[in-house]
Enzyme design. Structure first.
Site, PDB file in Angstrom:
ATOM      1  CD  GLU A 132      -2.596  -1.043   2.707  1.00  0.00           C
ATOM      2  OE1 GLU A 132      -2.529  -0.056   3.455  1.00  0.00           O
ATOM      3  OE2 GLU A 132      -3.201  -2.080   2.995  1.00  0.00           O
ATOM      4  CE  LYS A 186       5.012   5.274   7.114  1.00  0.00           C
ATOM      5  NZ  LYS A 186       4.594   6.578   7.584  1.00  0.00           N
ATOM      6  CG  ASP A 210       3.774  12.586   4.982  1.00  0.00           C
ATOM      7  OD1 ASP A 210       3.721  12.231   6.177  1.00  0.00           O
ATOM      8  OD2 ASP A 210       4.672  13.309   4.527  1.00  0.00           O
ATOM      9  CE1 TYR A 250      -3.696   3.011   8.836  1.00  0.00           C
ATOM     10  CE2 TYR A 250      -3.490   4.668   7.115  1.00  0.00           C
ATOM     11  CZ  TYR A 250      -3.357   4.281   8.444  1.00  0.00           C
ATOM     12  OH  TYR A 250      -2.901   5.179   9.362  1.00  0.00           O
ATOM     13  CE  LYS A 306       9.592   6.961   7.514  1.00  0.00           C
ATOM     14  NZ  LYS A 306       9.062   8.224   8.020  1.00  0.00           N
ATOM     15  CB  CYS A 339      12.998  48.457  -1.030  1.00  0.00           C
ATOM     16  SG  CYS A 339      11.738  47.841  -2.155  1.00  0.00           S
ATOM     17  CB  CYS A 353      11.125  51.988  -3.856  1.00  0.00           C
ATOM     18  SG  CYS A 353      10.981  51.472  -2.145  1.00  0.00           S
ATOM     19  CB  CYS A 411       9.756  47.820   1.301  1.00  0.00           C
ATOM     20  SG  CYS A 411       9.751  49.475   0.591  1.00  0.00           S
ATOM     21  CB  CYS A 466       7.432  50.497  -2.644  1.00  0.00           C
ATOM     22  SG  CYS A 466       8.303  48.995  -3.038  1.00  0.00           S
TER      23      CYS A 466
HETATM   24  S1  IVH Z   1      -0.984   0.418   8.784  1.00  0.00           S
HETATM   25  C1  IVH Z   1      -0.390  -1.530  12.937  1.00  0.00           C
HETATM   26  N1  IVH Z   1      -1.053   1.468   6.416  1.00  0.00           N
HETATM   27  O1  IVH Z   1       2.078   5.385   9.126  1.00  0.00           O
HETATM   28  C2  IVH Z   1      -0.225  -0.944  11.608  1.00  0.00           C
HETATM   29  N2  IVH Z   1      -0.274   2.816   8.206  1.00  0.00           N
HETATM   30  O2  IVH Z   1       4.563   5.230  10.616  1.00  0.00           O
HETATM   31  C3  IVH Z   1      -1.132   0.193  11.394  1.00  0.00           C
HETATM   32  N3  IVH Z   1       0.298   5.116   7.550  1.00  0.00           N
HETATM   33  O3  IVH Z   1       0.644   5.481  12.316  1.00  0.00           O
HETATM   34  C4  IVH Z   1      -0.721   1.103  10.350  1.00  0.00           C
HETATM   35  N4  IVH Z   1      -0.198   4.900   5.422  1.00  0.00           N
HETATM   36  O4  IVH Z   1      -0.510   6.777  10.434  1.00  0.00           O
HETATM   37  C5  IVH Z   1      -0.735   1.662   7.703  1.00  0.00           C
HETATM   38  N5  IVH Z   1      -1.206   2.273   4.246  1.00  0.00           N
HETATM   39  C6  IVH Z   1      -0.908   2.469   5.526  1.00  0.00           C
HETATM   40  C7  IVH Z   1      -0.429   3.706   6.011  1.00  0.00           C
HETATM   41  C8  IVH Z   1      -0.113   3.839   7.361  1.00  0.00           C
HETATM   42  C9  IVH Z   1       0.235   5.722   6.369  1.00  0.00           C
HETATM   43  C10 IVH Z   1       0.777   5.778   8.780  1.00  0.00           C
HETATM   44  C11 IVH Z   1      -0.042   5.520  10.007  1.00  0.00           C
HETATM   45  C12 IVH Z   1       0.930   4.992  11.045  1.00  0.00           C
HETATM   46  C13 IVH Z   1       2.223   5.484  10.524  1.00  0.00           C
HETATM   47  C14 IVH Z   1       3.372   4.660  11.021  1.00  0.00           C
END
Ligand code: IVH
Length: 670
Positions: free
Chosen positions: A113, A115, A117, A225, A316, A410, A413, A428, A434
């Site tokens: 999946e 991740k 942010d 998720y 990551k 500036c 001006c 300024c 200006c």
């Molecule tokens: S699973 C026990 N799936 O990453 C496992 N987490 O660094 C539960 N996060 O606290 C997390 N995308 O906020 C999972 N596809 C994804 C995610 C994900 C982002 C975040 C989540 C977690 C943090 C950990």
């Protein structure tokens, strides 16, 4: 309509609206127009006002926000909210996968999946209804942010179908869409406010805001998720995701490859490689990929460490960075006079686009980096439109290179710059002379949210100023058509449009005129608050800092800016000229209006003899009060009628909020 008919109608509307919402936000397959949707929503809102006894905290009307949360109660998580082990190294990822393969001693299937942010949230549903939403907090307890979560359109309030468990928790990430984030920042900069640093912090900050209508207006979205429940419903994670989608959740799309099964390490790397290349095309930010063991039985056998499950790992991505040469620094001057330094770079390819410029924020940032002329700098791209300089490659510095000296005057001006205490930016101070400030202020004045002068754009202002036809926004009202005609590309018709647009702007209400004046920190909302409170420009001009700070939601910084603005002769003269030209400088009051309820936050509950609920609402606003939907720490007064909800009464008593009847209300406003 009888009571029973109203109840039935409300039920039907709520169901329909939930269904349309689901089609629009989850299935991407709307069946009615936005207009029709709004009509239905308005109809439901009206019925809810007339029949408070049929209130439903999960009504689709709650999505527009309005309820205020003063303190977010702490809630213990039923299942601890663990974090994920993570790595930046492909070898470590391989080691991890080999280790669990050995532990299990059998074949495994994985789910890959993205991740996301953003900020993690756990949402509990009981009997198909959203019960509670809690932030991650420290993993064992978090904050109850239910009211704010309800405003996020992709989170269902009421589940679809009937195959969901009686009670379960679903976890996911709330994040901000990049397009909306960047637009918000542009607006903030235009108002002289510091832009938000990045989408992630803005998303988590937004979830903790007190006013849910502000949350509702922000571009938040979700992906879920993780499903947790007492009974084990499915064999594996992937099936539970597909099922959750049927219940109405936004779960990662298999068809867009946001989630995919992998049978072995090589397929996992395919997923990682694919998104390393394509992540810049996503409408939101990710910082990596999460790999999970699919089978629940295997997950259970692997178990967890104290902090994280042994059946999942995050890989990551390193933030994308390139090194390139700094050619020069430009200093931009905004309409408020704020100076922003920008690095001009040797063009370089980064995250799919050619980068030529990067932001350097302010003087402190340049000093912190220790930037020298022609340094090779590392640039990084996040969700922001302009990438930022994050470091310097010292190995490539020329021995004779000089440290960057921040400008003292500036660039437009040549006026000496100032930096106020506690401010990160230099300004300024030459407001009236200006050029970018002069043009910027007029451009702001005519903009859509301000005077909304039709037929005019930034290019017209540029021309008018350059030709010496105007020097400030008041000069616009002296313009004649025959002065416009000789301008470049100006036809008879466009000149007439401009003159008509300027004339029409004289009808724009006071609050917008106040916003248009361009007082620093006085954005749209603040202008509205000030206009409502002071009612006339004279009263506002006379107000002391102390009086200003006493107005709801006006702080010291705004107060100083307002008094500072009007203490300047030039600004007072401009205002005076605009007034003489016929612009609106006072609130147009309805007949019979007053300030009797000023500053009071009032909840109405029950049914009344003398007024309809809508009438009471209108009266509250007309007399300067604020009507909100639910009782909270901010409520000052409750106007109660026949059949006030027992939960409201209980809450009011707990909080010690005064309850009055409609007769007393009538006396207050008479
Ligand atoms: S699973 C026990 N799936 O990453 C496992 N987490 O660094 C539960 N996060 O606290 C997390 N995308 O906020 C999972 N596809 C994804 C995610 C994900 C982002 C975040 C989540 C977690 C943090 C950990």
């Amino acid at each position: 309509m009888t009571k029973e008919q109203a109840r039935e109608k409300m039920e039907v509307l709520r169901k329909e609206l939930d269904e349309h919402n689901h089609r629009y936000y989850i299935l991407d397959d709307p069946a009615i127009s936005d207009y029709e949707f709004d009509q239905k929503l308005a109809e439901l809102q009206k019925l809810e006002e007339e029949h408070p006894e049929f209130d439903d905290p999960l009504s689709p009307t709650r999505r527009v926000g309005g309820d205020i949360t003063k303190d977010f109660p702490t809630v213990k998580h039923k299942y601890p909210m663990m974090s994920l082990s993570n790595t930046y190294s492909r070898e470590e990822l391989e080691d991890f996968l080999n280790r669990i393969a050995k532990l299990l001693g059998e074949d495994m299937e994985f789910v890959c999946e993205l991740k996301y942010d953003g900020a993690a949230v756990g949402i509990t549903y009981r009997e198909g209804k959203l019960l509670r939403a809690v932030t991650r907090g420290d993993g064992s307890q978090g904050d109850d942010i239910t009211t704010n979560i309800k405003t996020i359109k992709s989170i269902p309030l009421q589940l679809q179908g009937n195959s969901y468990p009686e009670e379960f928790e679903i976890r996911g990430e709330i994040f901000m869409l990049l397009e909306g984030f960047n637009k918000m920042n542009e607006e903030r900069v235009a108002e002289g406010l510091e832009p938000f640093a990045n989408p992630r912090n803005t998303a988590s900050g937004t979830l903790k805001m007190q006013d849910s209508s502000v949350v509702a207006a922000r571009p938040l979205d979700s992906f879920l998720y993780f499903v947790l429940s007492e009974e084990r419903l499915f064999e594996n994670h992937h099936d539970s995701m597909l099922k959750a989608r049927e219940w109405g959740f936004r779960i990662p799309y298999p068809e867009k490859k946001y989630i995919a099964k992998a049978q072995n390490i090589s397929e996992i790397f395919d997923f990682i490689n694919y998104w390393e290349e394509h992540r810049n095309e996503l409408p939101f930010e990710i910082d990596g990929v999460v790999v999970k063991v699919n089978s629940y039985a295997q997950q259970e056998r692997l178990g967890t460490t104290a902090k994280a499950p042994r059946w999942a790992i995050a890989y990551k991505y390193k933030a994308e960075q390139v090194a390139t040469r700094l050619n020069s620094i430009s200093y931009q001057v905004g309409r408020t006079g704020a100076i922003t330094p920008v690095a001009n770079l040797e063009p370089v390819l980064l995250a799919g686009t050619t980068v030529k410029r990067a932001s350097l924020h302010n003087k402190d940032q340049i000093e912190k980096l220790g930037l020298h002329e022609n340094d090779y700098v590392f640039v990084e791209k996040g969700g922001e439109i302009i990438p930022k300089v994050v470091g310097i490659d010292l190995k490539q510095r020329q021995p004779e290179a000089k440290a960057i000296q921040y400008i003292t005057h500036c660039p437009e001006c040549n006026t000496q710059l100032i930096r106020e205490e506690g401010e990160a930016l230099h300004y300024c101070p030459n407001e009236s002379g200006c050029p970018p400030q002069v043009k910027g202020r007029i451009q702001h004045f005519i903009s859509r949210k301000a005077m909304d002068i039709e037929g005019m754009g930034s290019e017209t202002i540029e021309l008018l100023v350059n030709e010496g036809l105007i020097e400030n926004y008041a000069d616009l009202y002296d313009l004649q058509k025959d002065q416009l005609l000789p301008l470049e590309r100006m036809a008879e018709k466009s000149a007439q449009n401009i003159i008509d647009g300027i004339e029409a702007s004289k009808q724009v209400p006071f609050e917008k005129v106040l916003f248009a004046l361009g007082i620093r920190y006085v954005g749209e909302t603040v202008a509205k608050k000030l206009a409502r409170h002071f009612e006339t420009i004279e009263a506002l001009m006379k107000a002391s800092e102390e009086e200003l700070v006493n107005v709801d939601e006006i702080g010291q910084r705004i107060a100083e800016s307002v008094t500072g603005f009007f203490s300047e002769e030039a600004n007072r003269l401009l205002t005076e000229r605009l007034k003489n030209k016929g612009l609106q400088f006072e609130v147009v009051k309805e007949e019979g209006a007053s300030n009797a309820l000023e500053g009071l936050t009032i909840v109405i509950s029950g049914n009344f003899e003398r007024y309809s609920r809508t009438e009471i609402k209108e009266l509250i606003e007309k007399h300067g009060g604020k009507n909100t939907g639910s009782v909270s720490g901010k409520t000052d007064l409750i106007v109660a009628g026949e059949g006030m909800g027992p939960s409201k009464r209980k809450k009011a008593e707990e909080l010690g909020v005064k309850i009055i009847d409609e007769h007393e209300f009538a006396r207050m406003i008479s």
